[in-house]
Design a protein around this motif. Sequence first.
Motif, PDB file in Angstrom:
ATOM      1  N   LYS A 107      47.514  33.315  32.117  1.00  0.00           N
ATOM      2  CA  LYS A 107      48.159  34.266  31.210  1.00  0.00           C
ATOM      3  C   LYS A 107      48.699  35.417  32.048  1.00  0.00           C
ATOM      4  O   LYS A 107      48.036  35.878  32.972  1.00  0.00           O
ATOM      5  CB  LYS A 107      47.164  34.790  30.174  1.00  0.00           C
ATOM      6  N   PRO A 108      49.908  35.934  31.741  1.00  0.00           N
ATOM      7  CA  PRO A 108      50.449  37.062  32.503  1.00  0.00           C
ATOM      8  C   PRO A 108      49.472  38.237  32.527  1.00  0.00           C
ATOM      9  O   PRO A 108      48.887  38.609  31.515  1.00  0.00           O
ATOM     10  CB  PRO A 108      51.730  37.414  31.741  1.00  0.00           C
ATOM     11  N   GLY A 109      49.284  38.791  33.719  1.00  0.00           N
ATOM     12  CA  GLY A 109      48.365  39.911  33.900  1.00  0.00           C
ATOM     13  C   GLY A 109      47.005  39.520  34.432  1.00  0.00           C
ATOM     14  O   GLY A 109      46.238  40.386  34.870  1.00  0.00           O
ATOM     15  N   ASP A 110      46.664  38.229  34.404  1.00  0.00           N
ATOM     16  CA  ASP A 110      45.364  37.794  34.906  1.00  0.00           C
ATOM     17  C   ASP A 110      45.232  38.060  36.407  1.00  0.00           C
ATOM     18  O   ASP A 110      46.161  37.847  37.181  1.00  0.00           O
ATOM     19  CB  ASP A 110      45.165  36.287  34.673  1.00  0.00           C
ATOM     20  N   LYS A 111      44.036  38.519  36.806  1.00  0.00           N
ATOM     21  CA  LYS A 111      43.693  38.609  38.216  1.00  0.00           C
ATOM     22  C   LYS A 111      43.008  37.312  38.644  1.00  0.00           C
ATOM     23  O   LYS A 111      42.177  36.778  37.909  1.00  0.00           O
ATOM     24  CB  LYS A 111      42.755  39.788  38.475  1.00  0.00           C
ATOM     25  N   ILE A 112      43.351  36.847  39.826  1.00  0.00           N
ATOM     26  CA  ILE A 112      42.850  35.563  40.312  1.00  0.00           C
ATOM     27  C   ILE A 112      42.116  35.796  41.631  1.00  0.00           C
ATOM     28  O   ILE A 112      42.742  35.936  42.683  1.00  0.00           O
ATOM     29  CB  ILE A 112      43.999  34.563  40.507  1.00  0.00           C
ATOM     30  N   PRO A 113      40.791  35.861  41.647  1.00  0.00           N
ATOM     31  CA  PRO A 113      40.039  36.130  42.880  1.00  0.00           C
ATOM     32  C   PRO A 113      39.871  34.877  43.733  1.00  0.00           C
ATOM     33  O   PRO A 113      39.862  33.755  43.231  1.00  0.00           O
ATOM     34  CB  PRO A 113      38.690  36.619  42.356  1.00  0.00           C
ATOM     35  N   PHE A 114      39.737  35.076  45.048  1.00  0.00           N
ATOM     36  CA  PHE A 114      39.438  33.958  45.944  1.00  0.00           C
ATOM     37  C   PHE A 114      38.866  34.507  47.247  1.00  0.00           C
ATOM     38  O   PHE A 114      38.973  35.699  47.537  1.00  0.00           O
ATOM     39  CB  PHE A 114      40.675  33.107  46.219  1.00  0.00           C
ATOM     40  N   THR A 115      38.238  33.636  48.035  1.00  0.00           N
ATOM     41  CA  THR A 115      37.716  34.011  49.346  1.00  0.00           C
ATOM     42  C   THR A 115      38.271  33.078  50.410  1.00  0.00           C
ATOM     43  O   THR A 115      38.566  31.914  50.149  1.00  0.00           O
ATOM     44  CB  THR A 115      36.180  33.962  49.390  1.00  0.00           C
ATOM     45  N   MET A 116      38.389  33.618  51.636  1.00  0.00           N
ATOM     46  CA  MET A 116      39.014  32.877  52.722  1.00  0.00           C
ATOM     47  C   MET A 116      38.412  33.327  54.052  1.00  0.00           C
ATOM     48  O   MET A 116      38.064  34.502  54.216  1.00  0.00           O
ATOM     49  CB  MET A 116      40.521  33.152  52.702  1.00  0.00           C
TER      50      MET A 116
END
Length: 280
Positions: A178-187
């Motif tokens: 959905k527009p505005g969603d934050k999408i976390p990830f690790t690298m």
Amino acid sequence: MVFGKKVDICFMGQVFKIFIITIVSLLIAKPSRAQADFCGIKNTSFQHGEKLEFKVYYNMGRLWVGAGLASFETKLENHANNKKVFHVVGDGKTLKSYEWFYKVRDRYETFIDAETMLPVKFVRNVNEGGFKIYNNVTFNQNIGQAVSTNGVFKVPPCIQDVLSAIFYARNIDYSQYKPGDKIPFTMFLDDEVFSLYIRYMGKEKITTKYGTFNTIKISPLLIEGTIFKGGEKMMVWVSDDANHLPVRVDSPILVGSVKVDLVGYEKLRNPLTSLIKKQK
């Protein structure tokens, strides 16, 4: 610099490194879930023999000037214990017209388990105006460990490296966003684990050096450092089809702005249905 990590290396080397990391950041997991979503996905978006080519442009005023090239090539190979892996090589270099000033030759490699889509090995080998970095990382996903040229490091479950994350995340179903969603990830990069996020912006039709595309638009969070301005000012556009190709990256920097466009491809797994019209 990894979204704000300050290192004292050249502009073009920074641009290529941030370009790769940005492509990673534009494609990561479902917005409402945690790191466990990096496990268990199946590959449906790329195949043996795929090659992607990009051109890097720099602008200090009204004129965009070509400054560098980047390419990503994928091959299916046998690794240790006859394990099938996708061997991906990312190369970046300055154009010859810039080499009198600063010559860049960067290579990033990842070996991705074809079954789990998790990295088993990562190699960074860069030469940026005589500034050289070499790092060879082996991942043991079962015990949460990364063994690099410089030491042994604890990592979270299903950790990705800077290249493997691109190809893992190309298989994500974007219809769940959905527009505005934050999408976390690790690298894992430069012997550190980075917790980052991007913001999904919606869909948009854009025209690049290659052609006009239907795309998915993403804005990664940047922290101000030696090259890039802080905040969510960088924009990335991904092909809105089963390939999920990055087709443009655009960002202001501390002096001027930088743009990266897809300019060529070979052996895509799926039809490039997002391409509306190719440039003549």
